[in-house]
Design a protein around this motif. Structure first.
Motif, PDB file in Angstrom:
ATOM      1  N   ILE A  15       0.831  -1.202   0.000  1.00 32.30           N
ATOM      2  CA  ILE A  15       0.000   0.000   0.000  1.00 32.30           C
ATOM      3  C   ILE A  15       0.868   1.255   0.000  1.00 32.30           C
ATOM      4  O   ILE A  15       0.624   2.207  -0.748  1.00 32.30           O
ATOM      5  CB  ILE A  15      -0.949  -0.005   1.218  1.00 32.30           C
ATOM      6  N   LYS A  16       1.906   1.272   0.834  1.00 27.17           N
ATOM      7  CA  LYS A  16       2.798   2.428   0.874  1.00 27.17           C
ATOM      8  C   LYS A  16       3.506   2.616  -0.459  1.00 27.17           C
ATOM      9  O   LYS A  16       3.736   3.746  -0.905  1.00 27.17           O
ATOM     10  CB  LYS A  16       3.820   2.268   2.006  1.00 27.17           C
ATOM     11  N   PHE A  17       3.849   1.509  -1.119  1.00 25.38           N
ATOM     12  CA  PHE A  17       4.479   1.602  -2.434  1.00 25.38           C
ATOM     13  C   PHE A  17       3.533   2.256  -3.436  1.00 25.38           C
ATOM     14  O   PHE A  17       3.926   3.147  -4.192  1.00 25.38           O
ATOM     15  CB  PHE A  17       4.881   0.207  -2.917  1.00 25.38           C
ATOM     16  N   LEU A  18       2.269   1.807  -3.438  1.00 31.13           N
ATOM     17  CA  LEU A  18       1.289   2.378  -4.356  1.00 31.13           C
ATOM     18  C   LEU A  18       1.052   3.854  -4.075  1.00 31.13           C
ATOM     19  O   LEU A  18       0.762   4.632  -4.983  1.00 31.13           O
ATOM     20  CB  LEU A  18      -0.035   1.610  -4.253  1.00 31.13           C
ATOM     21  N   LYS A  19       1.194   4.248  -2.815  1.00 36.12           N
ATOM     22  CA  LYS A  19       0.985   5.645  -2.426  1.00 36.12           C
ATOM     23  C   LYS A  19       2.293   6.439  -2.428  1.00 36.12           C
ATOM     24  O   LYS A  19       2.316   7.606  -2.053  1.00 36.12           O
ATOM     25  CB  LYS A  19       0.345   5.701  -1.038  1.00 36.12           C
ATOM     26  N   GLU A  26      12.215   0.880   4.217  1.00 39.43           N
ATOM     27  CA  GLU A  26      11.104   0.086   3.689  1.00 39.43           C
ATOM     28  C   GLU A  26      11.300  -0.239   2.215  1.00 39.43           C
ATOM     29  O   GLU A  26      10.919  -1.322   1.752  1.00 39.43           O
ATOM     30  CB  GLU A  26       9.792   0.834   3.906  1.00 39.43           C
ATOM     31  N   LYS A  27      11.904   0.677   1.466  1.00 42.83           N
ATOM     32  CA  LYS A  27      12.178   0.412   0.061  1.00 42.83           C
ATOM     33  C   LYS A  27      13.100  -0.794  -0.097  1.00 42.83           C
ATOM     34  O   LYS A  27      12.879  -1.655  -0.950  1.00 42.83           O
ATOM     35  CB  LYS A  27      12.816   1.641  -0.592  1.00 42.83           C
ATOM     36  N   ALA A  28      14.137  -0.833   0.729  1.00 43.78           N
ATOM     37  CA  ALA A  28      15.073  -1.960   0.664  1.00 43.78           C
ATOM     38  C   ALA A  28      14.369  -3.268   1.008  1.00 43.78           C
ATOM     39  O   ALA A  28      14.571  -4.303   0.347  1.00 43.78           O
ATOM     40  CB  ALA A  28      16.233  -1.711   1.630  1.00 43.78           C
ATOM     41  N   GLU A  29      13.544  -3.216   2.034  1.00 40.43           N
ATOM     42  CA  GLU A  29      12.798  -4.412   2.434  1.00 40.43           C
ATOM     43  C   GLU A  29      11.813  -4.838   1.346  1.00 40.43           C
ATOM     44  O   GLU A  29      11.655  -6.026   1.054  1.00 40.43           O
ATOM     45  CB  GLU A  29      12.061  -4.119   3.738  1.00 40.43           C
ATOM     46  N   PHE A  30      11.173  -3.854   0.741  1.00 42.22           N
ATOM     47  CA  PHE A  30      10.191  -4.131  -0.301  1.00 42.22           C
ATOM     48  C   PHE A  30      10.860  -4.763  -1.524  1.00 42.22           C
ATOM     49  O   PHE A  30      10.328  -5.702  -2.134  1.00 42.22           O
ATOM     50  CB  PHE A  30       9.476  -2.834  -0.684  1.00 42.22           C
ATOM     51  N   GLU A  31      12.036  -4.266  -1.882  1.00 40.45           N
ATOM     52  CA  GLU A  31      12.754  -4.829  -3.022  1.00 40.45           C
ATOM     53  C   GLU A  31      13.158  -6.275  -2.773  1.00 40.45           C
ATOM     54  O   GLU A  31      13.122  -7.111  -3.680  1.00 40.45           O
ATOM     55  CB  GLU A  31      13.981  -3.969  -3.325  1.00 40.45           C
ATOM     56  N   LEU A  32      13.555  -6.589  -1.540  1.00 42.21           N
ATOM     57  CA  LEU A  32      13.887  -7.972  -1.197  1.00 42.21           C
ATOM     58  C   LEU A  32      12.661  -8.870  -1.340  1.00 42.21           C
ATOM     59  O   LEU A  32      12.749  -9.997  -1.839  1.00 42.21           O
ATOM     60  CB  LEU A  32      14.427  -8.043   0.231  1.00 42.21           C
ATOM     61  N   TRP A  33      11.528  -8.366  -0.889  1.00 48.16           N
ATOM     62  CA  TRP A  33      10.291  -9.147  -1.003  1.00 48.16           C
ATOM     63  C   TRP A  33       9.926  -9.373  -2.466  1.00 48.16           C
ATOM     64  O   TRP A  33       9.499 -10.464  -2.847  1.00 48.16           O
ATOM     65  CB  TRP A  33       9.159  -8.408  -0.273  1.00 48.16           C
ATOM     66  N   LEU A  34      10.117  -8.351  -3.297  1.00 51.59           N
ATOM     67  CA  LEU A  34       9.826  -8.497  -4.726  1.00 51.59           C
ATOM     68  C   LEU A  34      10.679  -9.585  -5.359  1.00 51.59           C
ATOM     69  O   LEU A  34      10.199 -10.396  -6.158  1.00 51.59           O
ATOM     70  CB  LEU A  34      10.062  -7.174  -5.454  1.00 51.59           C
ATOM     71  N   LYS A  35      11.956  -9.606  -4.998  1.00 52.18           N
ATOM     72  CA  LYS A  35      12.889 -10.560  -5.599  1.00 52.18           C
ATOM     73  C   LYS A  35      12.675 -11.978  -5.085  1.00 52.18           C
ATOM     74  O   LYS A  35      13.153 -12.939  -5.688  1.00 52.18           O
ATOM     75  CB  LYS A  35      14.325 -10.125  -5.321  1.00 52.18           C
ATOM     76  N   ALA A  36      11.950 -12.113  -3.982  1.00 51.11           N
ATOM     77  CA  ALA A  36      11.793 -13.426  -3.365  1.00 51.11           C
ATOM     78  C   ALA A  36      10.930 -14.376  -4.181  1.00 51.11           C
ATOM     79  O   ALA A  36      11.072 -15.599  -4.084  1.00 51.11           O
ATOM     80  CB  ALA A  36      11.204 -13.274  -1.954  1.00 51.11           C
ATOM     81  N   SER A  37      10.040 -13.816  -5.019  1.00 50.12           N
ATOM     82  CA  SER A  37       9.132 -14.679  -5.777  1.00 50.12           C
ATOM     83  C   SER A  37       8.637 -13.952  -7.018  1.00 50.12           C
ATOM     84  O   SER A  37       8.295 -12.769  -6.949  1.00 50.12           O
ATOM     85  CB  SER A  37       7.943 -15.089  -4.899  1.00 50.12           C
ATOM     86  N   GLU A  45       3.046  -5.528 -10.343  1.00 49.43           N
ATOM     87  CA  GLU A  45       2.916  -5.021 -11.705  1.00 49.43           C
ATOM     88  C   GLU A  45       1.457  -4.968 -12.129  1.00 49.43           C
ATOM     89  O   GLU A  45       1.034  -4.069 -12.844  1.00 49.43           O
ATOM     90  CB  GLU A  45       3.713  -5.897 -12.683  1.00 49.43           C
ATOM     91  N   TYR A  46       0.684  -5.941 -11.656  1.00 50.00           N
ATOM     92  CA  TYR A  46      -0.747  -5.948 -11.957  1.00 50.00           C
ATOM     93  C   TYR A  46      -1.406  -4.679 -11.435  1.00 50.00           C
ATOM     94  O   TYR A  46      -2.181  -4.028 -12.126  1.00 50.00           O
ATOM     95  CB  TYR A  46      -1.397  -7.174 -11.326  1.00 50.00           C
ATOM     96  N   PHE A  47      -1.063  -4.307 -10.197  1.00 46.27           N
ATOM     97  CA  PHE A  47      -1.624  -3.096  -9.620  1.00 46.27           C
ATOM     98  C   PHE A  47      -1.119  -1.855 -10.350  1.00 46.27           C
ATOM     99  O   PHE A  47      -1.859  -0.926 -10.630  1.00 46.27           O
ATOM    100  CB  PHE A  47      -1.273  -2.989  -8.138  1.00 46.27           C
ATOM    101  N   ARG A  48       0.170  -1.830 -10.671  1.00 42.74           N
ATOM    102  CA  ARG A  48       0.752  -0.643 -11.315  1.00 42.74           C
ATOM    103  C   ARG A  48       0.185  -0.442 -12.703  1.00 42.74           C
ATOM    104  O   ARG A  48       0.083   0.690 -13.188  1.00 42.74           O
ATOM    105  CB  ARG A  48       2.274  -0.783 -11.405  1.00 42.74           C
ATOM    106  N   VAL A  53      -6.107   2.455 -10.645  1.00 47.33           N
ATOM    107  CA  VAL A  53      -5.683   2.055  -9.309  1.00 47.33           C
ATOM    108  C   VAL A  53      -5.603   3.249  -8.372  1.00 47.33           C
ATOM    109  O   VAL A  53      -5.728   3.114  -7.171  1.00 47.33           O
ATOM    110  CB  VAL A  53      -4.320   1.324  -9.371  1.00 47.33           C
ATOM    111  N   GLN A  54      -5.404   4.457  -8.897  1.00 54.32           N
ATOM    112  CA  GLN A  54      -5.301   5.631  -8.035  1.00 54.32           C
ATOM    113  C   GLN A  54      -6.586   5.846  -7.239  1.00 54.32           C
ATOM    114  O   GLN A  54      -6.545   6.323  -6.111  1.00 54.32           O
ATOM    115  CB  GLN A  54      -5.001   6.885  -8.858  1.00 54.32           C
ATOM    116  N   GLN A  55      -7.713   5.472  -7.816  1.00 57.19           N
ATOM    117  CA  GLN A  55      -8.960   5.596  -7.066  1.00 57.19           C
ATOM    118  C   GLN A  55      -8.917   4.733  -5.823  1.00 57.19           C
ATOM    119  O   GLN A  55      -9.373   5.136  -4.753  1.00 57.19           O
ATOM    120  CB  GLN A  55     -10.149   5.177  -7.949  1.00 57.19           C
ATOM    121  N   GLU A  56      -8.359   3.520  -5.943  1.00 57.68           N
ATOM    122  CA  GLU A  56      -8.261   2.649  -4.792  1.00 57.68           C
ATOM    123  C   GLU A  56      -7.234   3.178  -3.799  1.00 57.68           C
ATOM    124  O   GLU A  56      -7.425   3.123  -2.590  1.00 57.68           O
ATOM    125  CB  GLU A  56      -7.892   1.225  -5.240  1.00 57.68           C
ATOM    126  N   VAL A  57      -6.136   3.706  -4.317  1.00 53.30           N
ATOM    127  CA  VAL A  57      -5.113   4.275  -3.435  1.00 53.30           C
ATOM    128  C   VAL A  57      -5.697   5.433  -2.641  1.00 53.30           C
ATOM    129  O   VAL A  57      -5.478   5.555  -1.431  1.00 53.30           O
ATOM    130  CB  VAL A  57      -3.893   4.747  -4.257  1.00 53.30           C
TER     131      VAL A  57
END
Length: 390
Positions: A15-19, A26-37, A45-48, A53-57
């Motif tokens: 959510i923070k990434f989308l916003k 958190e960016k570093a942690e988020f990038e690790l999570w992205l690379k994990a799977s 990417e589906y959300f982006r 999607v901005q309406q939901e954000v």
């Protein structure tokens, strides 16, 4: 398997990434999570890539995430989900984010999982969402099924060419006006929606269980159509030929503008997005400005300021609820999934807000509603039974 805490934390990171609110840590942690799977990357990417999607954000700004998770935790301890266990939701958190707060549900679902996999996870009967489908009744009496996304159609009226491309029905007039008194009708069933371009260039999105009656070619004085159900219009500007939509006992007159009309009930709601319109009901007439909605019922007409996205979200592929009662929510569910709703008990008068993608399966929608509304749902055949908890 992710723990409940990790699932919550990952959801908050997304959510923070989308916003665009991630800190450096958190960016570093988020990038690790992205690379994990690969599934994690596909989800984001589906959300982006989602156009709206901005309406939901924007809506997420109103959600108290911490309070929401506290409420979910309480429900997990005292009333665990029976069909789709919370632990299984957590296990598949790479494909779904579920955030609940008191009276608020925001369910953002990735279409990456195939329906078969979803059914295996849920282990229950499921119904897929609606799709592009309609029937066209031509003025000559012929009926055409528009389920195919690309069709070459032939009409007996030499003044009009008809075609279907990528699921869009288009009429192209060979001459601007005609004295023809023939009418075509486009009908969508439950679990169907369709887009059409009229001969003057006006674009119409027809929601489920709706119909639009329109002339084979507009006359020299006006462009008049008749609506039942719901439709969104982007009217081609023509100062000399007003565009008139007739529905129930109401008329909307425009020259060129964007607006939505919902007339499923005995009352109707006309919401203006852009331009200007005149709404007439009985002896009452009002000019409507962008951001306003005309509510008409039995000869009465009132105008109010509204959240316009609530009226057009269906066109963007989203259920968008804002202070809605559960019966009003389930009326939309009934039309989109072509199911009957049966109530055991009187529906409560509480109001709920949130968003659900219309691509979600019926069981996913019911699971979310169950969590936020303290209501049990069961599906048998094409009937959803709502068991109201007193």
């Amino acid at each position: 398997m992710e723990t409940q805490h990790n699932f919550k934390h990952t959801s908050e990171l997304i959510i923070k990434f989308l916003k665009n609110e991630l800190s450096d840590k958190e960016k570093a942690e988020f990038e690790l999570w992205l690379k994990a799977s690969p599934e994690n990357t596909a989800l984001v990417e589906y959300f982006r890539n989602t156009e709206h999607v901005q309406q939901e954000v924007n809506y997420l700004d109103a959600v108290d995430v911490n309070k929401g998770w506290e409420e979910v935790s309480k429900q997990i301890v005292h009333t665990p989900l029976k069909r789709l266990a919370w632990t299984k939701i957590i296990r598949y958190s790479a494909a779904a984010i579920l955030i609940i707060s008191v009276g608020i549900g925001v369910y953002i679902y990735s279409a990456q999982l195939k329906s078969k996999e979803i059914n295996e996870i849920a282990g229950v009967q499921d119904i897929m969402p609606g799709s592009k489908k309609a029937v066209l009744e031509l003025a000559d009496g012929s009926v055409i099924d528009l389920s195919d996304t690309n069709l070459g159609l032939a009409a007996k009226d030499d003044n009009v060419a008809i075609g279907v491309k990528n699921g869009v029905l288009a009429f192209s007039a060979k001459r601007k006006t005609s004295n023809s008194d023939g009418y075509n009708i486009l009908r969508t069933p439950k679990a169907g929606e369709y887009k059409m371009i009229l001969s003057d260039g006006t674009q119409v999105w027809l929601n489920a269980a709706s119909s639009l009656r329109f002339p084979t070619n507009f006359n020299k004085h006006e462009r008049r159509v008749e609506l039942t159900g719901e439709a969104y219009f982007e009217v081609a500007h023509n100062k000399a030929l007003p565009f008139i939509v007739s529905f129930n006992k109401t008329e909307v007159e425009v020259l060129g503008t964007h607006f939505n009309i919902s007339s499923y009930q005995t009352y109707s709601k006309t919401t203006l997005i852009e331009g200007a319109i005149k709404v007439s009901e009985g002896t009452s007439q009002r000019l409507i400005k962008p951001g306003q909605q005309a509510f008409t019922y039995d000869g009465h007409l009132t105008v109010r300021a509204v959240d316009t996205y609530k009226s057009i979200a269906w066109k963007e592929g989203v259920f968008y609820f804002k202070e809605d009662r559960i019966k009003d929510i389930l009326d939309q569910v009934s039309r989109w999934y072509d199911v009957d709703i049966v109530y055991n008990g009187e529906p409560n008068r509480k109001r709920y807000s949130g968003t659900i993608r219309r691509q979600a399966t019926l069981s996913q929608v019911l699971e979310m509603l169950k969590t936020v509304s303290d209501t049990e749902y069961s599906l048998k055949g094409k009937t959803v039974t709502v068991n109201i908890n007193k």
